[in-house]
Design a protein around this motif. Structure first.
Motif, PDB file in Angstrom:
ATOM      1  N   PHE A   3       0.841  -1.198   0.000  1.00  0.00           N
ATOM      2  CA  PHE A   3       0.000   0.000   0.000  1.00  0.00           C
ATOM      3  C   PHE A   3       0.878   1.251   0.000  1.00  0.00           C
ATOM      4  CE2 PHE A   3      -2.049   3.474   2.303  1.00  0.00           C
ATOM      5  CZ  PHE A   3      -3.197   3.648   1.550  1.00  0.00           C
ATOM      6  N   ALA A   4       1.885   1.276   0.838  1.00  0.00           N
ATOM      7  CA  ALA A   4       2.780   2.435   0.912  1.00  0.00           C
ATOM      8  C   ALA A   4       3.492   2.641  -0.414  1.00  0.00           C
ATOM      9  CB  ALA A   4       3.782   2.258   2.043  1.00  0.00           C
ATOM     10  N   LYS A   5       4.003   1.568  -0.997  1.00  0.00           N
ATOM     11  CA  LYS A   5       4.721   1.687  -2.266  1.00  0.00           C
ATOM     12  C   LYS A   5       3.828   2.281  -3.351  1.00  0.00           C
ATOM     13  CE  LYS A   5       7.350  -0.722  -5.740  1.00  0.00           C
ATOM     14  NZ  LYS A   5       7.916  -1.968  -6.222  1.00  0.00           N
ATOM     15  N   GLU A   6       2.583   1.862  -3.399  1.00  0.00           N
ATOM     16  CA  GLU A   6       1.685   2.320  -4.449  1.00  0.00           C
ATOM     17  C   GLU A   6       1.096   3.709  -4.201  1.00  0.00           C
ATOM     18  OE1 GLU A   6      -1.311  -0.490  -5.554  1.00  0.00           O
ATOM     19  OE2 GLU A   6       0.141  -2.128  -5.697  1.00  0.00           O
ATOM     20  N   ASN A   7       1.062   4.154  -2.950  1.00  0.00           N
ATOM     21  CA  ASN A   7       0.307   5.374  -2.653  1.00  0.00           C
ATOM     22  C   ASN A   7       1.076   6.544  -2.065  1.00  0.00           C
ATOM     23  OD1 ASN A   7      -2.669   4.680  -3.198  1.00  0.00           O
ATOM     24  ND2 ASN A   7      -1.875   2.897  -2.136  1.00  0.00           N
ATOM     25  N   LEU A   8       2.142   6.307  -1.329  1.00  0.00           N
ATOM     26  CA  LEU A   8       2.809   7.408  -0.630  1.00  0.00           C
ATOM     27  C   LEU A   8       3.280   8.509  -1.562  1.00  0.00           C
ATOM     28  CD1 LEU A   8       4.873   5.725   2.226  1.00  0.00           C
ATOM     29  CD2 LEU A   8       2.635   6.833   2.338  1.00  0.00           C
ATOM     30  N   SER A   9       3.818   8.153  -2.706  1.00  0.00           N
ATOM     31  CA  SER A   9       4.356   9.177  -3.616  1.00  0.00           C
ATOM     32  C   SER A   9       3.266  10.058  -4.210  1.00  0.00           C
ATOM     33  CB  SER A   9       5.165   8.520  -4.729  1.00  0.00           C
ATOM     34  OG  SER A   9       4.335   7.734  -5.546  1.00  0.00           O
ATOM     35  N   ARG A  10       2.010   9.622  -4.142  1.00  0.00           N
ATOM     36  CA  ARG A  10       0.895  10.406  -4.695  1.00  0.00           C
ATOM     37  C   ARG A  10       0.137  11.200  -3.634  1.00  0.00           C
ATOM     38  NH1 ARG A  10      -2.012   5.776  -8.076  1.00  0.00           N
ATOM     39  NH2 ARG A  10      -1.786   4.815  -6.052  1.00  0.00           N
ATOM     40  N   MET A  11       0.470  10.986  -2.380  1.00  0.00           N
ATOM     41  CA  MET A  11      -0.255  11.663  -1.303  1.00  0.00           C
ATOM     42  C   MET A  11       0.269  13.079  -1.095  1.00  0.00           C
ATOM     43  SD  MET A  11      -0.677   8.857   1.693  1.00  0.00           S
ATOM     44  CE  MET A  11      -1.510   7.315   1.451  1.00  0.00           C
ATOM     45  N   ASP A  12      -0.656  13.976  -0.778  1.00  0.00           N
ATOM     46  CA  ASP A  12      -0.236  15.329  -0.423  1.00  0.00           C
ATOM     47  C   ASP A  12       0.144  15.353   1.065  1.00  0.00           C
ATOM     48  OD1 ASP A  12      -2.640  15.575   1.116  1.00  0.00           O
ATOM     49  OD2 ASP A  12      -3.694  16.482  -0.576  1.00  0.00           O
ATOM     50  N   LEU A  75      11.720   3.441  -1.609  1.00  0.00           N
ATOM     51  CA  LEU A  75      11.806   4.596  -0.705  1.00  0.00           C
ATOM     52  C   LEU A  75      12.805   5.631  -1.192  1.00  0.00           C
ATOM     53  CD1 LEU A  75      11.753   2.745   2.722  1.00  0.00           C
ATOM     54  CD2 LEU A  75       9.894   4.038   1.675  1.00  0.00           C
ATOM     55  N   PHE A  76      13.724   5.208  -2.038  1.00  0.00           N
ATOM     56  CA  PHE A  76      14.786   6.096  -2.506  1.00  0.00           C
ATOM     57  C   PHE A  76      14.574   6.576  -3.930  1.00  0.00           C
ATOM     58  CE2 PHE A  76      16.419   3.128   0.662  1.00  0.00           C
ATOM     59  CZ  PHE A  76      16.766   4.029   1.642  1.00  0.00           C
ATOM     60  N   GLU A  77      13.456   6.208  -4.536  1.00  0.00           N
ATOM     61  CA  GLU A  77      13.138   6.665  -5.880  1.00  0.00           C
ATOM     62  C   GLU A  77      12.654   8.102  -5.828  1.00  0.00           C
ATOM     63  OE1 GLU A  77      10.164   3.979  -7.338  1.00  0.00           O
ATOM     64  OE2 GLU A  77      11.546   2.285  -7.404  1.00  0.00           O
ATOM     65  N   PRO A  78      12.972   8.896  -6.847  1.00  0.00           N
ATOM     66  CA  PRO A  78      12.469  10.279  -6.856  1.00  0.00           C
ATOM     67  C   PRO A  78      10.955  10.289  -6.983  1.00  0.00           C
ATOM     68  CG  PRO A  78      13.644   9.769  -8.901  1.00  0.00           C
ATOM     69  CD  PRO A  78      13.776   8.578  -8.000  1.00  0.00           C
ATOM     70  N   PRO A  79      10.285  11.253  -6.340  1.00  0.00           N
ATOM     71  CA  PRO A  79       8.817  11.331  -6.434  1.00  0.00           C
ATOM     72  C   PRO A  79       8.369  11.508  -7.861  1.00  0.00           C
ATOM     73  CG  PRO A  79       9.693  12.975  -4.907  1.00  0.00           C
ATOM     74  CD  PRO A  79      10.856  12.304  -5.556  1.00  0.00           C
ATOM     75  N   ARG A  80       7.187  10.944  -8.156  1.00  0.00           N
ATOM     76  CA  ARG A  80       6.627  11.078  -9.512  1.00  0.00           C
ATOM     77  C   ARG A  80       5.822  12.322  -9.647  1.00  0.00           C
ATOM     78  NH1 ARG A  80       3.958   5.264  -9.887  1.00  0.00           N
ATOM     79  NH2 ARG A  80       5.140   4.535  -8.180  1.00  0.00           N
TER      80      ARG A  80
END
Length: 80
Positions: A3-12, A75-80
């Motif tokens: 869930f974190a992998k799929e959603n954290l980068s899209r959360m405000d 966790l170390f990938e740049p945000p999308r």
């Protein structure tokens, strides 16, 4: 988690704060599981859009195999 992998980068920021509160404030991780699977009602303080997202994720409508946790490199990938 997946869930974190799929959603954290899209959360405000507000959603991230709600997520942080959800995963850190309950004293028992099983409570989060029961709330996410709707086996037990969640306390009003945790009824929000992030818990709704987690509930949708838990339904696994695409019937994905979720047999292992993701590698932590995401966790170390740049945000999308």
């Amino acid at each position: 988690s997946l869930f974190a992998k799929e959603n954290l980068s899209r959360m405000d920021e507000r959603q991230l704060n709600l997520y942080d509160r959800l995963i850190n404030e309950p004293s028992n991780d099983w409570d989060i599981y029961y709330w996410a699977t709707e086996a037990k009602p969640a306390p009003a303080v945790f009824e929000n859009e992030v818990l709704a997202m987690l509930r949708e994720f838990a339904k696994n409508k695409k019937r994905e195999q979720r047999l292992r946790q993701p590698d932590l490199e995401y966790l170390f990938e740049p945000p999308r």
